[in-house]
Enzyme design. Structure first.
Site, PDB file in Angstrom:
ATOM      1  N   GLY A 282      41.294  43.946  36.310  1.00 12.81           N
ATOM      2  CA  GLY A 282      42.390  43.644  37.226  1.00 12.81           C
ATOM      3  C   GLY A 282      42.180  44.037  38.671  1.00 12.81           C
ATOM      4  O   GLY A 282      43.112  43.929  39.481  1.00 12.81           O
TER       5      GLY A 282
ATOM      6  N   GLY B 250      40.140  42.595  40.798  1.00 12.78           N
ATOM      7  CA  GLY B 250      39.828  41.446  41.642  1.00 12.78           C
ATOM      8  C   GLY B 250      38.364  41.059  41.664  1.00 12.78           C
ATOM      9  O   GLY B 250      37.895  40.454  42.637  1.00 12.78           O
ATOM     10  N   LYS B 251      37.631  41.366  40.579  1.00 15.57           N
ATOM     11  CA  LYS B 251      36.205  41.031  40.532  1.00 15.57           C
ATOM     12  C   LYS B 251      35.974  39.536  40.673  1.00 15.57           C
ATOM     13  O   LYS B 251      35.109  39.099  41.426  1.00 15.57           O
ATOM     14  CB  LYS B 251      35.593  41.526  39.217  1.00 15.57           C
ATOM     15  N   THR B 252      36.766  38.746  39.931  1.00 21.23           N
ATOM     16  CA  THR B 252      36.554  37.298  39.961  1.00 21.23           C
ATOM     17  C   THR B 252      36.842  36.730  41.342  1.00 21.23           C
ATOM     18  O   THR B 252      36.061  35.934  41.885  1.00 21.23           O
ATOM     19  CB  THR B 252      37.449  36.613  38.909  1.00 21.23           C
ATOM     20  N   SER B 253      37.959  37.120  41.942  1.00 14.41           N
ATOM     21  CA  SER B 253      38.305  36.625  43.275  1.00 14.41           C
ATOM     22  C   SER B 253      37.233  36.999  44.292  1.00 14.41           C
ATOM     23  O   SER B 253      36.819  36.172  45.118  1.00 14.41           O
ATOM     24  CB  SER B 253      39.654  37.200  43.716  1.00 14.41           C
TER      25      SER B 253
ATOM     26  N   ASP C 151      32.639  37.347  31.208  1.00 18.51           N
ATOM     27  CA  ASP C 151      33.860  37.918  30.659  1.00 18.51           C
ATOM     28  C   ASP C 151      34.364  37.045  29.508  1.00 18.51           C
ATOM     29  O   ASP C 151      34.548  35.844  29.684  1.00 18.51           O
ATOM     30  CB  ASP C 151      34.927  37.990  31.761  1.00 18.51           C
TER      31      ASP C 151
ATOM     32  N   THR D 107      47.078  34.378  37.609  1.00 20.92           N
ATOM     33  CA  THR D 107      46.055  34.625  36.601  1.00 20.92           C
ATOM     34  C   THR D 107      46.544  35.514  35.463  1.00 20.92           C
ATOM     35  O   THR D 107      46.322  35.178  34.286  1.00 20.92           O
ATOM     36  CB  THR D 107      44.798  35.222  37.261  1.00 20.92           C
TER      37      THR D 107
END
Length: 582
Positions: free
Chosen positions: A18, A20-23, A45, A501
């Site tokens: 949560g 913000g790795k993907t963003s 993931d 998300t």
């Protein structure tokens, strides 16, 4: 420019769920592509939301991102990878061996550990074989939450050691030939991970004490693996010099205090900081704002919108207390506050006179830090993988070893050294903890979504793993799935944030649970600025962004729904947790 400086071909974004790795990985990839580079983003993931952030449906092969020339992405789908891996191992024997032998081989490749190994096999091809990504100048890995990531990164060494020491035929992965052929690839993968000229790891953290603590733990464990080329990214920093708004002041103060108390070795890493962005980070335009926050439109001076909000947690706790016993599981995407919600419910039930056990199956395990002290009637436990493996190994050897000759015992000991043993041992502990709900309340703070689903899926294949090691199947394991499916015994609380998300992922989780025959009891919307009472322009803009997500959960997805506002005082310790039960 707020993003990490890129000097290597391979980038890893890792951190607590949560954060913000993907963003951040997508914003970095988009920025590189718009600078003329050819970039591939890869998600490892199990609960990837890369598709949603980039606005395109992804598969196992690189897909070009519309509107972003030079940028491509793919998902490593663990289930699809496991299916392909299983078929690759079994296919050569079809038509040669009897049907019963083929079925036995397929069963050997059906456990949760096979899923993880197969996913790693795909990951290794991308990192260890340069020809697999030859079309790209940069490869960015958007990795799973920390506990899963560390396991993923240690697997090459673990499996390499297991393969090199293997002399017999016993293995939960069936024929070892498939792994043996990969030894050279795994060795290249390990070397590339630890080469600072080729790979950089970006530790992503929120400006919060628990998140920074997790980043520091990751830093140390990666360093022990020889991965030392690390950068720290602080995501979502909200800062005001002076404000009469209690929520804005508290948010700014808590962030500053967390950064000031950052562990010393973490603070020495190169650092970048991304400011608080009120409108989320889904879509290319939002990712560009993340990279260049100066282009964001100024916040409008408008009050919070008027909308009917769900009630607080107190009513749900009253309902749960009337049952007198059973299991309460908080589930959802990493970083949504499952641990705080679980701890608050456990404290509230203990205060009502119940016998309560608060436990976690999460590899990152933050329960004890959230509770911060003893509470009468409440015991806190943790499923510790290392201890569970040691206990399980000793039990199997004690029972099965007596009837084996030296050769048979050597094969059994060899099999128990495989990483798959951990899956069995942890699963037994999970079942044992659920069993305690017969005599009181068990509140389980579960792992992030993908990890949890893998754990629940393992129930169906567990007996095959037990037979493999000649262990016994405890009654608690036999009863596990019926108990999880019993609405009077198990109450699943899906915890989410009022954002795109987390809500969409929680919706997928509810569907996955339903397919496993497990019905969700209620949804909890956590950390709502819409309900916080803030009047700060930027935070009010965030509150307006929350409205459609609150409405979707309350009106469409949940049979019961509770909402917790963003709190000026952190929900830590008994008094802090009491704020959540209103």
């Amino acid at each position: 420019m707020t993003l990490p400086i890129v000097r290597t071909r391979y980038l890893f974004f890792t951190g607590k769920g949560g954060v913000g790795k993907t963003s951040l990985s997508c914003a970095t990839g988009l920025t590189l592509a718009e600078a003329g580079k050819r970039v591939l983003i890869v998600s490892t993931d199990p609960a990837s939301n890369l598709d949603e952030v980039l606005g395109v449906t992804l598969g196992q092969a690189p897909t070009a991102i519309p509107g972003a020339p030079g940028l491509s992405a793919l998902n490593i789908d663990p289930e699809a990878a496991a299916h392909a891996y299983r078929e690759r191992m079994v296919a050569p024997y079809r038509g040669i061996l009897p049907a019963a032998a083929i079925q036995s081989m397929e069963e050997q490749f059906s456990g949760a550990c096979t899923v993880e190994i197969a996913a790693f096999d795909e990951f290794s091809k991308l990192l260890g074989d340069p020809t697999a990504t030859a079309d790209f100048e940069h490869v960015i890995f958007d990795t799973a939450p920390t506990g899963h990531t560390l396991r993923l990164l240690t697997l090459p060494s673990a499996w390499d050691e297991f393969i090199s020491s293997s002399t017999g035929g016993a293995s939960c992965l069936g024929p070892l030939a498939g792994l043996e052929k990969q030894k050279a690839l795994y060795a290249r993968t390990v070397a590339r991970l630890s080469n600072p000229e080729e790979t950089t790891v970006i530790l992503v953290s929120r400006p919060e004490t628990s998140s920074l603590r997790e980043a520091d733990r990751t830093r140390g464990e990666l360093a022990e693996l020889g991965i030392r080329n690390q950068t720290l990214a602080i995501n979502g920093l909200f800062s005001v010099d002076q404000s009469d708004d209690a929520i804005a002041s508290a948010m700014s103060r808590r962030a500053a205090a967390a950064l000031a108390a950052m562990p010393s070795q973490l603070s020495e890493l190169p650092r970048c900081t991304i400011p608080f962005l009120p409108k989320g980070t889904v879509g290319l335009d939002a990712l560009r704002v993340m990279a260049h926050p100066e282009i964001a439109a100024p916040a409008r001076l408008e009050p919070m919108p008027s909308t009917q909000l769900p009630p607080g947690l107190a009513g749900l706790v009253d309902e749960l207390a009337r049952a007198g016993h059973g299991v309460i599981m908080t589930m959802g995407k990493g970083g949504v506050g499952k641990t705080s919600v679980a701890a608050a419910i456990a404290v509230a039930l203990a205060r009502r006179g119940g016998k309560v056990v608060l436990s976690t199956t999460d590899p990152a395990a933050h329960v004890a830090g959230t509770l911060d002290g003893a509470v009468s009637g409440l015991s806190v436990t943790r499923i510790d993988p290392r201890q569970e493996v040691a206990d399980y190994t000793a039990e199997v050897l004690a029972k099965a070893g007596k009837s084996l000759d030296a050769g048979g015992l050597a094969m059994l000991e060899e099999d128990l050294r495989s990483p798959c043993t951990e899956e069995i041992a942890v699963f037994r502990a999970f079942a044992r903890t659920v069993d305690e709900g017969k005599d009181g309340f068990v509140v389980l703070d579960t792992a992030p979504t993908g990890h949890t689903i893998l754990l629940l899926d393992a129930a169906e294949a567990y007996h095959r793993e037990v037979m493999r090691t000649q262990g016994d199947m405890p009654e608690s394991v036999r009863q596990l799935l019926p108990r999880l499916r019993d609405k009077a015994y198990t109450h699943v609380l899906i915890v989410t944030l009022p954002e795109a998300t987390p809500v969409h992922e929680a919706e997928r989780l509810q569907g996955d649970l339903a397919r496993a025959g497990i019905e969700s009891y209620a949804w909890v919307i956590n950390q709502s600025l819409l309900a916080s009472g803030t009047g700060d322009p930027l935070l009010c803009e965030r509150g307006r962004y929350e409205v459609p997500f609150v409405r979707r959960v309350a009106d469409e997805l949940a049979t019961r729904c509770a909402l917790i506002p963003w709190l000026a005082e952190a929900p830590v310790g008994e008094a802090g947790l009491e704020q959540l039960i209103r």
